[in-house]
Structures are given as C-alpha cells and as structure tokens.
Design a protein around this motif. Structure first.
Motif, PDB file in Angstrom:
ATOM      1  N   UNK A   1       2.621 -78.685 -24.843  1.00  0.00           N
ATOM      2  CA  UNK A   1       1.458 -79.136 -24.066  1.00  0.00           C
ATOM      3  C   UNK A   1       0.747 -80.260 -24.803  1.00  0.00           C
ATOM      4  N   UNK A   2       0.541 -80.060 -26.094  1.00  0.00           N
ATOM      5  CA  UNK A   2      -0.146 -81.061 -26.917  1.00  0.00           C
ATOM      6  C   UNK A   2       0.585 -82.397 -26.898  1.00  0.00           C
ATOM      7  N   UNK A   3       1.904 -82.358 -27.087  1.00  0.00           N
ATOM      8  CA  UNK A   3       2.678 -83.590 -27.238  1.00  0.00           C
ATOM      9  C   UNK A   3       2.993 -84.244 -25.905  1.00  0.00           C
ATOM     10  N   UNK A   4       3.517 -83.466 -24.956  1.00  0.00           N
ATOM     11  CA  UNK A   4       4.036 -84.064 -23.733  1.00  0.00           C
ATOM     12  C   UNK A   4       3.028 -84.158 -22.596  1.00  0.00           C
ATOM     13  N   UNK A   5       2.130 -83.183 -22.498  1.00  0.00           N
ATOM     14  CA  UNK A   5       1.159 -83.226 -21.408  1.00  0.00           C
ATOM     15  C   UNK A   5      -0.069 -84.060 -21.763  1.00  0.00           C
ATOM     16  N   UNK A   6      -0.487 -84.014 -23.043  1.00  0.00           N
ATOM     17  CA  UNK A   6      -1.699 -84.729 -23.440  1.00  0.00           C
ATOM     18  C   UNK A   6      -1.442 -85.844 -24.449  1.00  0.00           C
ATOM     19  N   UNK A   7      -0.169 -86.193 -24.614  1.00  0.00           N
ATOM     20  CA  UNK A   7       0.168 -87.370 -25.402  1.00  0.00           C
ATOM     21  C   UNK A   7      -0.273 -87.322 -26.848  1.00  0.00           C
ATOM     22  N   UNK A   8      -0.427 -86.126 -27.415  1.00  0.00           N
ATOM     23  CA  UNK A   8      -0.800 -86.009 -28.817  1.00  0.00           C
ATOM     24  C   UNK A   8      -2.207 -86.492 -29.126  1.00  0.00           C
ATOM     25  N   UNK A   9      -3.079 -86.524 -28.123  1.00  0.00           N
ATOM     26  CA  UNK A   9      -4.428 -87.074 -28.332  1.00  0.00           C
ATOM     27  C   UNK A   9      -5.264 -86.245 -29.299  1.00  0.00           C
ATOM     28  N   UNK A  10      -4.974 -84.963 -29.407  1.00  0.00           N
ATOM     29  CA  UNK A  10      -5.762 -84.137 -30.316  1.00  0.00           C
ATOM     30  C   UNK A  10      -4.901 -83.564 -31.433  1.00  0.00           C
ATOM     31  N   UNK A  11      -3.770 -84.203 -31.731  1.00  0.00           N
ATOM     32  CA  UNK A  11      -2.855 -83.687 -32.748  1.00  0.00           C
ATOM     33  C   UNK A  11      -3.327 -84.051 -34.148  1.00  0.00           C
ATOM     34  N   UNK A  12      -2.768 -83.369 -35.131  1.00  0.00           N
ATOM     35  CA  UNK A  12      -2.996 -83.724 -36.524  1.00  0.00           C
ATOM     36  C   UNK A  12      -4.086 -82.953 -37.221  1.00  0.00           C
ATOM     37  N   UNK A  13      -4.974 -82.319 -36.505  1.00  0.00           N
ATOM     38  CA  UNK A  13      -6.076 -81.617 -37.149  1.00  0.00           C
ATOM     39  C   UNK A  13      -6.193 -80.198 -36.665  1.00  0.00           C
ATOM     40  N   UNK A  14      -7.345 -79.598 -36.889  1.00  0.00           N
ATOM     41  CA  UNK A  14      -7.593 -78.235 -36.439  1.00  0.00           C
ATOM     42  C   UNK A  14      -7.701 -78.202 -34.921  1.00  0.00           C
ATOM     43  N   UNK A  15      -7.236 -77.124 -34.343  1.00  0.00           N
ATOM     44  CA  UNK A  15      -7.333 -76.965 -32.886  1.00  0.00           C
ATOM     45  C   UNK A  15      -8.644 -76.271 -32.548  1.00  0.00           C
ATOM     46  N   UNK A  16      -9.758 -76.887 -32.944  1.00  0.00           N
ATOM     47  CA  UNK A  16     -11.070 -76.323 -32.664  1.00  0.00           C
ATOM     48  C   UNK A  16     -11.580 -76.846 -31.333  1.00  0.00           C
ATOM     49  N   UNK A  17     -12.560 -76.143 -30.780  1.00  0.00           N
ATOM     50  CA  UNK A  17     -13.182 -76.598 -29.539  1.00  0.00           C
ATOM     51  C   UNK A  17     -13.777 -77.985 -29.731  1.00  0.00           C
ATOM     52  N   UNK A  18     -14.434 -78.205 -30.855  1.00  0.00           N
ATOM     53  CA  UNK A  18     -15.072 -79.494 -31.115  1.00  0.00           C
ATOM     54  C   UNK A  18     -14.034 -80.602 -31.188  1.00  0.00           C
ATOM     55  N   UNK A  19     -12.935 -80.358 -31.900  1.00  0.00           N
ATOM     56  CA  UNK A  19     -11.912 -81.389 -32.081  1.00  0.00           C
ATOM     57  C   UNK A  19     -11.230 -81.745 -30.764  1.00  0.00           C
ATOM     58  N   UNK A  20     -10.878 -80.720 -29.984  1.00  0.00           N
ATOM     59  CA  UNK A  20     -10.164 -80.982 -28.730  1.00  0.00           C
ATOM     60  C   UNK A  20     -11.095 -81.594 -27.692  1.00  0.00           C
ATOM     61  N   UNK A  21     -12.320 -81.092 -27.602  1.00  0.00           N
ATOM     62  CA  UNK A  21     -13.281 -81.650 -26.647  1.00  0.00           C
ATOM     63  C   UNK A  21     -13.625 -83.093 -27.008  1.00  0.00           C
ATOM     64  N   UNK A  22     -13.759 -83.373 -28.294  1.00  0.00           N
ATOM     65  CA  UNK A  22     -14.054 -84.744 -28.722  1.00  0.00           C
ATOM     66  C   UNK A  22     -12.922 -85.683 -28.352  1.00  0.00           C
ATOM     67  N   UNK A  23     -11.678 -85.213 -28.534  1.00  0.00           N
ATOM     68  CA  UNK A  23     -10.517 -86.061 -28.257  1.00  0.00           C
ATOM     69  C   UNK A  23     -10.292 -86.273 -26.769  1.00  0.00           C
ATOM     70  N   UNK A  24     -10.459 -85.228 -25.964  1.00  0.00           N
ATOM     71  CA  UNK A  24     -10.130 -85.308 -24.540  1.00  0.00           C
ATOM     72  C   UNK A  24     -11.332 -85.646 -23.655  1.00  0.00           C
TER      73      UNK A  24
END
Length: 873
Positions: free
Chosen positions: A366-389
């Motif tokens: 999902x991370x790589x193919x559906x969302x293009x790695x936009x939130x990859x590389x770090x912690x999968x926190x709510x803050x990190x994913x919400x900030x990225x997406x």
C-alpha cells in the motif's frame, strides 16, 4: 514505478509476520446484534465472520440509503470441513478417533482436480459442527489423520470461497435468501475487453466476470474516527492497554456525517474557563462533560453504534484494547460491550467493521504502490503519515496530558480523531475506496484486508479461484516436493536464487537523461510465459523433454502448454485491466469524480500485480514455488539484457539500469521510439518513458542518485537521513542539502550549487564541532519495550539512559519513550533531562551527519572528508 527493492525482497522481509493459516475463529462474546430481516434493499457486504454462539457464518450488510446494518446468518447448513485422500471405510476402520471428536458431523466423497498431478481424483471430505473440531486443538480431526488438505483455512474465508461471496459488493436478502445484486457495465467498456481478447474465450470470460467488481460503485460508508487520551502520572508514559490502570479522560469523535465531539471527564481541581471556549480549534466541536468515567464510556458506546465503520489509528494495540479492558475494570459486562478482542491481537467492532489505519498504512505494498512511497522512510506515526498525505500535523503540546486544560486537551484529542478521519476522506475518499476495491479483488472482508499484508490478499484470491474451479488447494510441502528447488546462485546474501539485474551506474553528472520503464515487467513475464505453480515443471514427461518448453535455455525448468496457468490468467488479466482499461479511462475521463474513481481502480490493481511475483518466492506463502520465482527473475534479466544490446545497436547510451528500468543519456528521440517499439514486438513487453531528468547525478552506488526532473521537482534515491533514530540536526542537514540541489537549473549551475552545498555542510559540521546546537536537536528517541530488569545479556543505549533516570526517582517501564544524547561520559549516553551540551560526543554526531549526507554527496561527487578536513573521529 517507485521501488527501493525488488518485489521479492519486500515480501521476504514484510511477510514473515503473517499469521499461520488456521481454521480457528474467535467466539463473539457480545450480546449486541443488528436487524436480521428476511428482505433487505441492496446493501454492501462489509464483513463475513463466524458467530461461535450461533455456530454459523455471520454476514454484515450495510444499507447506505437507509443507514442501517443488517445481519444475515447462514441458513444453507454450511459446515467447516477438511479433505483427505483416505477412503471413508479406511477412516472408519483405522482412524475411529475421528468419530469421537465432539464436533464431528459426517463424511462424504468428493471429486477434485489435483493441480500438481493435473488430474481428477477422489477424496473424502469430513465435516464438523465447528471450526475448532477441524483444526483448533490437540484432539482435532486434522491432528488425528496422517494426511489432510484445506484444514488450516479460517472458516469465514472458507465460507466466502465456497459461496462465491465478494466482500465490498452489493447483496440483498430476498425471502431469507442472500443474492448478489447485478451491476450494469457500459457497452464501451465491455467492448474494450472484446477487442483486447478477440479469439481468446478464456480471457474474455474472465474479463466479463471481473469487470463488475470495478464498475460497481463504492458507496459512501458512514464512519466515525476515534482517538482517546489517558491520564498518566508521568510524561512520556504510554499506559499498558491490557492493564488499563489509568483513567480515560477524553475521547475524540469525528464522523463522516459531520459529527465533531469530545467526551471529557471532569477532574478534581480543574475548572472550565469560559474565556478559553473561543480557543477551540474548531468552533463547531461539541464538548460533553462527565462526572464519572463509566458514564463517559457508556456515552461512547452509544455514539459509535450509529456507525457501520469504526476507524482508529493503532486502535488494535491501544485505543480500543484500552477501552475494552478499562470498561471491564469499571464493571461493564463483556456482553454489553460493542468491542471484542481476539487472540490475534485484533479489536473487532461487533456491529460492523473496525479499520485500524496504522496497520493499513503500514502494509508495504500500500505504501509503495498505492501512495507512491510518500510517507516511506520514517516512523508510521499518525503525525508523519498525515503530514505527508494531508499536509496537516498533530497539535503540539508542551505539557503532559494530565496537565492540559479542558480546551487544550480537547484540541489535542480532537485533532487526532480528525486527522484519522481525514486519512479516509482526502482525495475524494481515496483510502476507503481503495480498501473496498482491495476487498473485492482479494475476496477478503474489509476487517482483514486492512490488517494483513498483500500475501494474504493474494492467497485468498487464488484460493477463491481454486474452490470456484473445483481444484484441491495443495499444502505448501506438496508444492515444494513436486516442484523442487532452485538452480541459480544468489549474488545477494540471504537470498535463495539470482534476482534482478542491476547495471552498474556510470558515475557523473548528466544533463538530459531519460528513463524507460518496463511496465509491470514481472507480471508481463508471468502472463506471456504461462507461469504458475502448477504449470512450472508440470508432471508431463513429454513436455519436460521438449526444449521448446524451456523459456530460459540455461535453466532446467519447463512450462506446461496444455493448460493455462491459474496465476498466469489472474495476473495477466489484472495487468491488462489496469494498463489497457482503467489507466486509459482515467486519462480520457472528463468528469473529475469518475476520473478519481478510475485512478483508485488502477491503483488497487497496481498493488496486486506488482506483488504477484514476490509472494511465490517467499517461504511464508502457502503456495511457495522456488522454480516459478527463479524463472521470473531469469526472464527479467534476459529481457533487460536484450534491451541494452538493442539500445547500443541503435547508438543509444545506457548509463544505468535497475531491475526494470533503463537510464539513457541524451537519447535521440527517434531512436528511443524505435527501441520502445522493438521491445514490444520482439519481447512482448510494454516499455514506456517513465521520467525525464533535466539533470541527473549518479554516484558509483546502486540505487543511489539525485535528479531534477523536467518540471523542476527533485527525485532522489538512497537517502539515509529519514531513519527514525537519526537526530534532528542530521535530518535538517539533509533537508537543506536537498533544497540547495533543487536550485540547479542546468549544467552550468552545477559548480556553483556544489560549492554552496559544501559550505552548508561545513556550517553543520562546525555547529556540531563547536557544540552550538540545542540539545533537543541532538536527541535520539527510542521506546523501552520491556521492563528494565529484563535487559540482562546486554544493555542498549536507551536503556542505559533510562537507568540514569531511575536514579533520580523517575520510574521507567515498557512503553516509555526515552530521549537521550550520545555523550563522552562513562556511560556513553545521558537522558536529555540530565545532559549538558559540553558533554556531547562530538565525533558520534559528526558520524551521524556523515552517514546521513554521504549518499547524497556521493551522487554529486562530493567527499564529506574533503569538506570538513581529516579530523573526523
């Protein structure tokens, strides 16, 4: 196509945590139920489960027009079962213990096609009254027989396969009978398949069968996002959700229907300041106060029962598990609660479905193919994913949760609930539509599809097709014994066979670089060469000895040509539907909403087809077939090698190649087009222009380059500075260097920007060397995962810091977050609270800076040592 590793590497690493197949199902303890009418309007099938008390499969249907949940219990007499090749009379004479199993029901004889032996065979099917009798205990039927099949499949999935159910599709109940609602497919879309598969009835039939899954609309699923806050006597203390020792002081609720509410517990000594009301981040958020925690939870349970979907971020591991255990402590009975905890660590929502977005967004595919790695590389926190997406962050707080005022607490709590909801609503409800489409493709309930890695989805899809065709589902050891191992040697440590080809990069800075991408290289190979676990090394001796059936001359593997492989058909179909139908429809569609939907469809298809090869090469997959995976990579290497040779013949200049892409320096566009056409005609694989760089800096490392695309955006591979334990000072340095690199407008700017980057790196180096950095920017954040006393063999650095804190009366235990810095003291570390800037280990932080920037600097031909001088360590 964004990739950091090839598909096999991803699945070998990500799928090891998959739960082993088991027929065991949880027993629902709650007495909460929904309507069970004999007739319903069209409703979407959101869940299929097993109700242990009723002893039946339970289907949950959501009528989105009338906003109702319906239950439908199986009334067909379907039973759990296993299959054995031991005849009934032999079972009766040699294995009489089977009949003494309490849940034994009856036996029957069935004919099934064995895909490994490729012939029809007769089997005994043994039925039981409950799943545990099949394979859930020491005296289960499975354990009493020397050989059995299909005994480890969870019952609710077996029920789906046998009844041809498709979660996420529309059904209605008519006079007590469940029927699927038909879908009208536009004639022009049907025509696309007829043109694509003219003369191929098998593919055309499959196309017509699958098309309704993508043409059926995804209705708006009413849902509520939930986030809780728990009082803790100590900052950075994460309460244990299984012990649930502390009070729940706030529950934020954000509904797709506009609900904005925070339930707050009144606390002694804290008063509501009327002047603060205007400080609410959202003026329409309703605050509800409760004098008792029990009343707060009672209201929470009442609120969520109005929604078919409950959404959390890490609700399995924390929010819902904490609520459940806390409610029991407060005197609620299990049957009163709309939440059930399972042995698998899931928190299920009794009335409908609980979707844990932390688990969904953590799924690698999902991370790589559906969302293009936009939130990859770090912690999968709510803050990190919400900030990225979303471009929105959590509310920052400077005080412990227990010290926040009611308004501060409400703002902090509600923002988390709102971010969780927004992660399902952004881009025209992309995430929810994606989950529903993935459920339809994989034949997996929404609850499961949002929690398990893609290998489980593909397993379910393939098992569904086995049952539909009347095939026996083989055991993993059957496949391995029938197909054997691999013959090539892996070049990468811990790999099982030779993988993808990587052309060594020619280091340098290049203007005008074009990247050709083999569109779905491995799926295309699987389709073209009819690769499937049953067709590779089939039992036909004539085909085994026919040189024409060996796709790769130096490998001893052959492929059956008498029948189309199941994997080849499924992967080929999904690949074609994405490339030739939904990608084209997404490009040509004028209506924005329909365009968005087509893009979601092609994203869902992309997730499946790009994962299809990797699972067959991962030992955790139940149809693990090493020769199949080995053939795919070998054919991939062959395709790329032939393409490079042809490119050189045409006078083109390849400077790098990676798995399924080829980098060409300043190509003649006519020759580039000629190469593309040659690949399609000669190799039968689509190849397309993927990227065009204005400037590309290649290091001597594989998968490490920095480029500026024609639109001015920066594209980098190999960044190290995103690692979660990297201190902020190093992350800021990476961000600054990337920004400077983005200012390169052409080859003439390279020298000037390179010098600016050197100067900036030198500044960071001197800041660290001169200890002119705030301690918080040097802090490393790590969680303690077990009691401090359990660290006996070795003591990690963050635990050493925790031990220092304990000397000052600060209790540290599992779940606590430790902020520490590297120091030149005896311990080598100190918690931030106790450290002084003059104590930091300068050399350690210079090393952080070097490793974070090294790969970017390498791509630009810059030596970190030359920038800062020889004094590094």
């Amino acid at each position: 196509m964004p990739k950091d590793k090839d598909e096999l590497e991803q699945f070998e690493e990500q799928e090891e945590e998959e739960v082993e197949e088991s027929s065991e199902e949880y027993i629902q303890e709650s007495a909460i139920t929904a309507e069970t009418p004999t007739n319903t309007p069209p409703s979407i099938l959101i869940d299929v489960t097993y109700d242990g008390k009723a002893g039946k499969a339970l289907l949950k249907l959501y009528d989105f027009i009338n906003d109702r949940i319906y239950y439908w219990y199986d009334n067909t007499g379907h039973r759990p079962y296993l299959i054995t090749d031991i005849p009934p009379e032999e079972v009766a004479s040699k294995y009489r213990a089977v009949f003494r199993v309490k849940g034994f029901d009856h036996m029957d004889v069935v004919s099934k096609f064995d895909p490994l032996e490729m012939k029809q065979k007769t089997y005994t099917i043994i039925y039981a009254k409950d799943p545990l009798s099949i394979g859930g205990g020491r005296e289960s039927i499975r354990d009493l027989l020397p050989r059995s099949w299909e005994a480890r499949i969870k019952y609710h999935l077996s029920y789906i396969y046998d009844n041809g159910l498709i979660p996420g599709m529309f059904y209605r109940v008519e006079n007590g009978k469940l029927t699927r609602v038909g879908v009208e497919v536009p004639g022009d879309i049907r025509k696309l398949g007829e043109e694509l598969y003219a003369g191929d009835d098998e593919y055309l039939g499959a196309f017509r069968e699958w098309l309704p899954l993508f043409q059926a609309p995804v209705p708006p699923l009413k849902r509520v996002a939930v986030d809780i806050e728990v009082y803790t006597p100590q900052e950075n203390k994460i309460p244990n959700p299984r012990e649930a020792m502390y009070e729940i002081i706030a529950i934020g609720l954000a509904g797709s229907d506009g609900l904005k509410r925070v339930l707050l517990l009144r606390r002694p000594g804290m008063e509501m300041n009327p002047d603060e009301v205007g400080m609410l981040l959202s003026s329409d958020v309703e605050l509800m106060f409760f004098d008792s925690e029990r009343d707060l939870l009672k209201e929470f349970f009442k609120e969520i029962m109005a929604y078919p979907i409950l959404v959390t971020f890490n609700g399995d591991s924390f929010d819902l598990t904490y609520i459940y255990n806390r409610a029991l402590k407060l005197g609620f009975r299990k049957e009163e609660l709309p939440i059930v905890l399972t042995r698998d660590g899931e928190a299920r929502y009794v009335l409908g479905v609980h979707i844990d977005l932390y688990k969904f967004f953590s799924i690698r595919a999902v991370e790589v193919y559906a969302f293009g790695g936009k939130y990859s590389g770090g912690e999968k926190t709510l803050d990190a994913i919400a900030s990225a997406l979303l471009g929105i962050s959590k509310v920052e707080r400077e005080k412990p949760i227990g010290e926040l005022s009611y308004i501060e607490l409400a703002n902090y709590n509600f923002r988390d609930a709102l971010l969780t909801l927004y992660l399902t609503t952004f881009n025209n409800e992309l995430t929810m539509k994606l989950i529903v489409l993935l459920a339809r493709i994989s034949k997996t309930p929404l609850n499961d599809v949002s929690r398990y890695q893609v290998s489980a989805w593909i397993r379910n899809m393939v098992y569904f097709e086995h049952r539909r065709r009347g095939w026996l589902i083989p055991n993993k050891e059957d496949v391995i014994n029938a197909k054997g191992g691999v013959t090539t040697k892996a070049l990468i440590k811990n790999k099982k066979y030779a993988g993808a080809i990587v052309i060594e990069p020619v280091a340098g800075i290049y203007p005008s670089v074009y990247v050709l991408d083999f569109a779905s290289l491995y799926p295309s190979i699987i389709k073209r060469w009819n690769l499937s676990y049953e067709t590779v090394r089939c039992p036909d001796e004539k085909q085994a000895n026919d040189p024409g059936n060996k796709p790769v001359p130096n490998l001893p593997h052959w492929v059956c040509t008498n029948m189309r492989g199941l994997t080849s058909l499924l992967v080929g179909l999904l690949r074609d539907m994405r490339v030739y139908v939904y990608k084209r429809l997404a490009k040509s569609e004028k209506d924005p909403q329909q365009k968005d939907y087509y893009n979601v469809v092609q994203a869902a298809l992309k997730v499946f087809i790009n994962a299809s090869y990797g699972v067959f090469g991962a030992e955790i997959f139940p149809l693990y077939c090493p020769p199949l995976a080995e053939l795919v990579t070998a054919l991939g290497r062959l395709a790329i090698t032939k393409t490079i040779v042809k490119a050189l013949d045409l006078g083109l200049t390849p400077i790098y190649g990676d798995t399924d892409s080829l980098f060409l320096y300043n190509p003649d566009m006519g020759k580039l087009e000629e190469l593309v056409n040659w690949v399609k005609e000669e190799l039968g694989i689509d190849i397309e222009l993927d990227k065009a760089y204005r400037i590309l800096a290649l290091s001597g490392r594989k998968k490490n380059y920095a480029g500026i695309l024609q639109d001015g955006s920066v594209d980098m591979k190999g960044l190290v500075g995103k690692k979660r334990n990297t201190p902020d000072i190093a992350k800021e340095a990476v961000k600054d260097v990337v920004h400077l690199f983005s200012t390169i407008g052409g080859i003439g700017d390279v020298e000037k920007v390179t010098e600016a980057i050197k100067d900036r790196v030198k500044e960071y180096y001197l800041m660290i060397r001169n200890k002119d950095v705030p301690l918080d920017k040097l802090a490393i954040k790590m969680a303690v995962n077990k009691p401090i006393s359990d660290y006996t063999k070795n003591t990690p650095q963050h635990v050493k810091a925790a031990e220092l804190l304990s000397k000052y009366g600060v209790k540290v235990g599992p779940g606590d977050i430790i902020f520490f810095v590297k120091t030149s003291t005896k311990e080598g570390v100190k918690p931030v609270q106790l450290a002084r800037i003059d104590e930091i280990d300068v050399d350690k932080y210079v090393e952080y800076l070097r490793t974070s920037l090294e790969q970017i600097l390498d791509a630009l031909g810059i030596s970190f040592e030359n920038i800062v001088g020889s004094r590094l360590m």
